[in-house]
Design a protein around this motif. Structure first.
Motif, short mmCIF file in Angstrom:
data_model
loop_
_atom_site.label_atom_id
_atom_site.label_comp_id
_atom_site.label_asym_id
_atom_site.label_seq_id
_atom_site.Cartn_x
_atom_site.Cartn_y
_atom_site.Cartn_z
N GLN A 212 -0.10 1.07 5.15
CA GLN A 212 0.44 2.00 6.36
C GLN A 212 1.23 2.10 6.79
O GLN A 212 1.51 3.29 7.29
N THR A 213 2.58 1.54 5.74
CA THR A 213 3.87 1.89 6.20
C THR A 213 3.88 3.06 5.67
O THR A 213 4.65 4.18 6.07
N MET A 214 3.60 3.60 3.87
CA MET A 214 3.40 4.74 3.43
C MET A 214 3.30 5.51 4.54
O MET A 214 3.40 6.77 4.59
N PHE A 215 1.63 5.33 5.45
CA PHE A 215 1.19 6.33 5.85
C PHE A 215 2.46 6.64 7.44
O PHE A 215 2.42 7.91 7.88
N GLN A 216 2.20 5.56 7.83
CA GLN A 216 3.78 6.13 9.19
C GLN A 216 4.70 6.99 8.68
O GLN A 216 5.44 7.43 9.47
N GLY A 217 5.39 6.32 7.45
CA GLY A 217 6.16 7.48 6.19
C GLY A 217 6.16 8.37 6.21
O GLY A 217 6.89 9.50 5.45
N ASN A 218 5.08 8.83 6.40
CA ASN A 218 4.30 10.05 5.54
C ASN A 218 3.90 10.46 4.39
O ASN A 218 4.71 12.01 3.81
N ILE A 219 4.33 9.34 3.91
CA ILE A 219 4.02 9.76 2.23
C ILE A 219 2.32 9.65 1.95
O ILE A 219 2.29 10.22 0.54
N VAL A 220 1.61 8.77 2.90
CA VAL A 220 0.14 8.67 1.73
C VAL A 220 -0.38 9.48 3.64
O VAL A 220 -0.23 9.94 3.93
N ALA A 221 -1.90 10.10 2.84
CA ALA A 221 -2.11 10.50 3.78
C ALA A 221 -3.53 9.68 4.30
O ALA A 221 -3.47 8.21 3.47
N GLY A 222 -4.52 9.60 5.74
CA GLY A 222 -4.59 8.34 6.32
C GLY A 222 -6.30 7.94 5.08
O GLY A 222 -6.42 6.98 5.50
N MET A 223 -6.59 8.80 4.76
CA MET A 223 -7.40 8.48 3.63
C MET A 223 -7.18 7.39 2.93
O MET A 223 -8.29 6.11 2.79
N ASP A 224 -6.02 7.58 2.19
CA ASP A 224 -5.19 6.46 1.45
C ASP A 224 -5.80 5.20 2.36
O ASP A 224 -6.20 4.01 1.46
N VAL A 225 -5.21 4.69 3.49
CA VAL A 225 -5.28 3.53 4.77
C VAL A 225 -6.81 3.05 5.10
O VAL A 225 -7.09 2.26 4.46
N SER A 226 -7.66 3.73 4.89
CA SER A 226 -9.53 3.89 4.70
C SER A 226 -9.28 3.44 3.72
O SER A 226 -10.90 2.57 3.71
N ARG A 227 -9.26 3.76 2.27
CA ARG A 227 -9.28 3.43 1.13
C ARG A 227 -9.54 1.76 1.09
O ARG A 227 -9.85 1.03 1.14
N ALA A 228 -7.93 1.52 1.58
CA ALA A 228 -7.12 0.30 1.40
C ALA A 228 -8.38 -0.54 1.55
O ALA A 228 -8.79 -1.70 1.89
N GLU A 229 -8.77 0.00 3.41
CA GLU A 229 -9.07 -1.43 4.14
C GLU A 229 -10.68 -1.10 3.73
O GLU A 229 -11.10 -3.03 3.78
N THR A 230 -10.98 -0.12 3.08
CA THR A 230 -12.70 -0.85 2.73
C THR A 230 -12.67 -1.55 1.17
O THR A 230 -13.88 -2.40 1.41
N GLN A 231 -11.61 -1.72 0.54
CA GLN A 231 -11.65 -2.76 -1.27
C GLN A 231 -11.08 -3.94 0.06
O GLN A 231 -11.85 -4.67 -0.37
N LEU A 232 -10.85 -4.38 1.39
CA LEU A 232 -9.70 -5.05 1.22
C LEU A 232 -11.19 -5.75 2.23
O LEU A 232 -11.24 -7.39 1.92
N ASP A 233 -11.88 -5.04 2.62
CA ASP A 233 -13.62 -5.93 3.33
C ASP A 233 -14.31 -6.28 2.41
O ASP A 233 -15.33 -6.88 2.93
N SER A 234 -14.48 -5.27 1.56
CA SER A 234 -15.43 -6.21 0.08
C SER A 234 -14.77 -6.84 -0.70
O SER A 234 -15.97 -7.93 -0.74
N ALA A 235 -13.92 -6.94 -0.83
CA ALA A 235 -13.41 -8.90 -1.66
C ALA A 235 -13.68 -9.99 -0.18
O ALA A 235 -13.73 -10.55 -0.54
N ARG A 236 -12.99 -9.37 1.14
CA ARG A 236 -13.62 -10.68 2.29
C ARG A 236 -15.36 -10.32 2.25
O ARG A 236 -15.41 -11.83 2.25
#
Length: 379
Positions: A212-236
């Motif tokens: 999310q920090t990297m997305f705010q700095g325009n380093i990564v795309a929003g898809m990367d944030v969605s992918r990280a959120e999906t991984q976290l939800d799957s682990a939970r």
């Protein structure tokens, strides 16, 4: 009857008492190949049954105090084991009751009655009273002469059934102990998996925050944030699944040790089991100690003896009977003139008994080609 005739008659009865109508018992025979194929043609080794060998607390090899305590609770509180133990006690009592048929039976009797007879009773004497007392003290003894081996086969069947019940009890106990150990290992495995998932969730949370920090700095795309959120939800989600599975396994352990699931809990711990050394030949050796195999063989022996009991029902039962005591209309019983007795043999032969009728159609034997088993009698 002269002494010689008496001895001759007694000898004939003893000779007849050696008859046994049960078939000669032999353990079940299997047609096996001469060698074990997977062992390079090595010949079979004769088995040495060892189901009576004490197994002991085998679970202590894993060196886990919690498991040791749980296994001890099975013996004291498991309802399934209690049922198996009650059945074993019942079979032992039945065997003891049947064994009593080998000994004479003696019964004591006593009665104090007041009776009235009919005026028109046949063969009534003119001076007999209408109301009279009948007080009796006596004893009776009987002994069945086991001419056809019925009692002996009943005793053999009872003992074999008791031995089969003992093997069933050992099988139930061993199965419950193994199931408890398996459930305990599964629970500790879930504890370890839950610990790993907790670390995974922490790592994914950090990864999501960084993404999310990297997305705010325009380093990564929003898809990367969605992918990280999906991984976290799957682990939970996996954490919740493991917690549910652990609760189910804990309830299973509670049922095995005879505890209410709502009042039973095992604290999660990091667990590294101590693995015992397993010899190479142990699996084949354990086959010789299986109580369920021994129980099946004892059941076959009991059924074999039951054939002798059924065959003996076609022949007469001979018994020796004796009855004696004192009888009086008052209470002057213990006097010699008041004594009565009766001694003599008795014979019983069933002539007709309804039920169990079957039409005489051709029977189909299991082999379909071989004749029925031999019914040879041994005397």
């Amino acid at each position: 009857m002269s002494l010689g005739k008496t001895l001759l008659a007694g000898g004939a009865l003893l000779a007849l008492s050696a008859c046994n109508l049960a078939p000669d018992y032999q353990p079940p025979h299997l047609d096996l190949p001469p060698a074990f194929k997977e062992a390079g043609g090595a010949p079979w080794q004769p088995a040495q049954p060892a189901d009576q060998v004490a197994r002991g607390p085998w679970w202590t090899a894993f060196n886990d105090p919690v498991l040791n305590g749980l296994e001890d609770r099975i013996e004291a509180a498991n309802p399934t084991l209690a049922v198996a133990l009650a059945r074993y006690d019942e079979s032992r009592a039945d065997a003891a009751a049947v064994s009593a048929g080998l000994l004479p039976r003696v019964d004591g009797t006593a009665s104090l009655t007041n009776n009235r007879q009919s005026k028109d009773r046949p063969l009534r004497g003119a001076g007999q009273r209408d109301v009279y007392g009948s007080n009796t003290v006596g004893a009776s003894a009987s002994y069945e002469i086991d001419l056809w081996g019925k009692v002996r086969n009943q005793v053999a069947a009872g003992r074999a059934t008791a031995q089969a019940s003992a093997a069933d009890l050992a099988s139930v106990r061993l199965g419950l102990q193994a199931e408890l150990a398996s459930d305990y290992f599964a629970l500790r495995g879930l504890d370890e998996r839950a610990h790993i998932l907790a670390d995974t969730v922490t790592a994914y949370e950090k990864q999501l925050s960084l993404t999310q920090t990297m997305f705010q700095g325009n380093i990564v795309a929003g898809m990367d944030v969605s992918r990280a959120e999906t991984q976290l939800d799957s682990a939970r989600s996996q954490v919740s699944q493991v917690a549910s599975q652990r609760a189910q396994m804990e309830h299973a352990i509670a049922a095995l040790v005879g505890a209410a699931p709502a009042q039973f809990s095992l604290a999660p711990v990091r667990w590294t089991p101590a693995l015992p050394a397993v010899p190479t030949g142990l699996p084949s050796t354990l086959l010789q100690r299986r109580p369920d195999v021994a129980a099946a063989e004892r059941d076959v022996l009991a059924a074999n003896a039951g054939i002798g009991v059924a065959r003996a029902a076609y022949y007469p039962d001979l018994s020796l009977q004796a009855v004696g005591g004192f009888q009086d209309t008052g209470f002057n019983l213990l006097k010699l003139p008041m004594a009565f007795w009766s001694v003599g043999p008795g014979i019983t032969l069933p002539l007709f008994e309804g039920g169990g009728w079957m039409p005489a159609w051709p029977r189909r034997w299991p082999s379909m080609t071989k004749p029925p088993p031999s019914t040879a009698r041994r005397c």
